[in-house]
Design a protein around this motif. Structure first.
Motif, mmCIF file in Angstrom:
data_model
loop_
_atom_site.group_PDB
_atom_site.id
_atom_site.type_symbol
_atom_site.label_atom_id
_atom_site.label_comp_id
_atom_site.label_asym_id
_atom_site.label_seq_id
_atom_site.Cartn_x
_atom_site.Cartn_y
_atom_site.Cartn_z
ATOM 1 N N ARG A 56 19.353 -47.468 -42.758
ATOM 2 C CA ARG A 56 20.143 -48.083 -43.836
ATOM 3 C C ARG A 56 21.583 -47.593 -43.838
ATOM 4 N N LYS A 57 21.747 -46.319 -43.534
ATOM 5 C CA LYS A 57 23.077 -45.709 -43.462
ATOM 6 C C LYS A 57 23.197 -45.035 -42.102
ATOM 7 N N PRO A 58 23.578 -45.782 -41.091
ATOM 8 C CA PRO A 58 23.650 -45.197 -39.749
ATOM 9 C C PRO A 58 24.642 -44.030 -39.706
ATOM 10 N N HIS A 59 24.260 -43.000 -38.944
ATOM 11 C CA HIS A 59 25.175 -41.852 -38.791
ATOM 12 C C HIS A 59 25.451 -41.509 -37.334
ATOM 13 N N SER A 60 24.600 -41.952 -36.411
ATOM 14 C CA SER A 60 24.805 -41.641 -34.989
ATOM 15 C C SER A 60 24.339 -42.792 -34.120
ATOM 16 N N ILE A 61 25.060 -42.995 -33.028
ATOM 17 C CA ILE A 61 24.637 -43.947 -31.994
ATOM 18 C C ILE A 61 24.313 -43.135 -30.760
ATOM 19 N N TRP A 62 23.229 -43.492 -30.091
ATOM 20 C CA TRP A 62 22.772 -42.706 -28.964
ATOM 21 C C TRP A 62 22.232 -43.581 -27.841
ATOM 22 N N ALA A 63 22.209 -42.979 -26.651
ATOM 23 C CA ALA A 63 21.543 -43.563 -25.488
ATOM 24 C C ALA A 63 20.163 -42.929 -25.403
ATOM 25 N N ARG A 64 19.162 -43.775 -25.248
ATOM 26 C CA ARG A 64 17.773 -43.311 -25.190
ATOM 27 C C ARG A 64 17.506 -42.639 -23.842
ATOM 28 N N VAL A 65 16.803 -41.506 -23.900
ATOM 29 C CA VAL A 65 16.344 -40.816 -22.705
ATOM 30 C C VAL A 65 14.839 -41.047 -22.623
ATOM 31 N N GLU A 66 14.389 -41.608 -21.517
ATOM 32 C CA GLU A 66 12.960 -41.856 -21.364
ATOM 33 C C GLU A 66 12.223 -40.519 -21.376
ATOM 34 N N PRO A 67 11.209 -40.392 -22.232
ATOM 35 C CA PRO A 67 10.513 -39.102 -22.403
ATOM 36 C C PRO A 67 9.458 -38.847 -21.328
ATOM 37 N N SER A 68 9.896 -38.339 -20.187
ATOM 38 C CA SER A 68 8.975 -38.046 -19.081
ATOM 39 C C SER A 68 8.131 -36.812 -19.418
ATOM 40 N N PRO A 69 6.961 -36.673 -18.769
ATOM 41 C CA PRO A 69 6.149 -35.473 -18.990
ATOM 42 C C PRO A 69 6.918 -34.176 -18.698
ATOM 43 N N ALA A 70 7.710 -34.150 -17.626
ATOM 44 C CA ALA A 70 8.463 -32.938 -17.282
ATOM 45 C C ALA A 70 9.449 -32.575 -18.385
ATOM 46 N N LEU A 71 10.124 -33.562 -18.940
ATOM 47 C CA LEU A 71 11.081 -33.319 -20.022
ATOM 48 C C LEU A 71 10.366 -32.830 -21.275
ATOM 49 N N ARG A 80 29.490 -40.800 -33.645
ATOM 50 C CA ARG A 80 29.141 -40.589 -35.056
ATOM 51 C C ARG A 80 29.727 -41.784 -35.796
ATOM 52 N N VAL A 81 28.971 -42.356 -36.720
ATOM 53 C CA VAL A 81 29.407 -43.604 -37.338
ATOM 54 C C VAL A 81 29.358 -43.565 -38.864
ATOM 55 N N LYS A 82 29.676 -42.445 -39.448
ATOM 56 C CA LYS A 82 29.729 -42.359 -40.909
ATOM 57 C C LYS A 82 30.739 -43.384 -41.436
ATOM 58 N N GLY A 83 30.325 -44.195 -42.390
ATOM 59 C CA GLY A 83 31.214 -45.202 -42.955
ATOM 60 C C GLY A 83 31.131 -46.548 -42.266
ATOM 61 N N THR A 84 30.285 -46.662 -41.252
ATOM 62 C CA THR A 84 30.092 -47.935 -40.562
ATOM 63 C C THR A 84 28.814 -48.567 -41.109
ATOM 64 N N SER A 85 28.848 -49.848 -41.404
ATOM 65 C CA SER A 85 27.685 -50.504 -42.010
ATOM 66 C C SER A 85 26.563 -50.686 -40.995
ATOM 67 N N ALA A 86 25.343 -50.800 -41.519
ATOM 68 C CA ALA A 86 24.176 -51.037 -40.669
ATOM 69 C C ALA A 86 24.341 -52.344 -39.893
ATOM 70 N N ARG A 87 24.919 -53.349 -40.521
ATOM 71 C CA ARG A 87 25.130 -54.642 -39.836
ATOM 72 C C ARG A 87 26.091 -54.485 -38.658
ATOM 73 N N GLU A 88 27.188 -53.734 -38.857
ATOM 74 C CA GLU A 88 28.148 -53.523 -37.766
ATOM 75 C C GLU A 88 27.491 -52.793 -36.599
ATOM 76 N N VAL A 89 26.697 -51.769 -36.920
ATOM 77 C CA VAL A 89 26.008 -51.017 -35.875
ATOM 78 C C VAL A 89 25.005 -51.923 -35.161
ATOM 79 N N ALA A 90 24.248 -52.709 -35.909
ATOM 80 C CA ALA A 90 23.270 -53.618 -35.298
ATOM 81 C C ALA A 90 23.956 -54.623 -34.383
ATOM 82 N N ASN A 91 25.088 -55.160 -34.807
ATOM 83 C CA ASN A 91 25.826 -56.111 -33.962
ATOM 84 C C ASN A 91 26.316 -55.438 -32.687
#
Length: 181
Positions: free
Chosen positions: A79-94, A125-136
């Motif tokens: 609802r209130k996004p605070h961070s944008i990230w790249a997903r790291v695939e969760p391998s067994p070794a990791l 970091r996206v404090k102050g950015t709307s959920a719609r903007e982040v989704a777009n």
């Protein structure tokens, strides 16, 4: 009193790919590419004696190199996004490397990490950015893929108390064992 965490470094070619995602999002504070990393275990603000114990305990880790693949983008805070990230695939070794560090750090008296491990690389970091903007923004870039790389070491990082995003300093590095070919 140092603020510490363990993590994996991101190689220059993948940092470059991640940095190409910058822009197009109001109020975003983009992480400097040299500060991209995958946090394995946040330790926090600790005294120097405990920091020495942490460093010594991490030196007992004997794990093999970790293949790392970044695939997709997301945001924390629906609802209130605070961070944008790249997903790291969760391998067994990791997952095994992270779990061992968690066990070892609890063994020396540090409290358990309260959040479930979600491997990722924070890119903004996206404090102050709307959920719609982040989704777009995510809908235009969500198919992000980077080539798999091999993490041959993990590191103990320090940071200054701040809003996040660095600068981070490598205090110690711990080689991972090469996988036999």
């Amino acid at each position: 009193m140092p603020r510490l965490f363990t993590g994996l470094e991101i190689p220059p070619d993948v940092r470059m790919q991640l940095s190409m995602l910058r822009g197009g999002l109001r109020s975003a504070r983009w992480i400097d590419p040299e500060n991209f990393h995958i946090t394995l275990r946040f330790i926090g603000d600790i005294d120097d004696r405990t920091a020495d114990e942490v460093a010594a305990m991490l030196d007992t880790v004997r794990r093999t190199e970790v293949p790392v693949r970044l695939s997709g983008l997301g945001a924390f805070g629906s609802r209130k996004p605070h961070s944008i990230w790249a997903r790291v695939e969760p391998s067994p070794a990791l997952l095994d490397l992270q779990a061992e560090q968690e066990r070892l750090l609890q063994r020396i008296g540090l409290p358990a990490e309260g959040r479930k491990f979600t491997p990722h690389v924070t890119i903004a970091r996206v404090k102050g950015t709307s959920a719609r903007e982040v989704a777009n923004w995510l809908s235009l870039r969500g198919d992000f893929q980077a080539p798999t790389f091999i993490a041959s070491r993990f590191v103990l990082f320090s940071s200054r108390a701040s809003q996040g995003g660095g600068p981070y300093v490598v205090e110690e590095d711990y080689p991972l064992l090469q996988v036999a070919a």
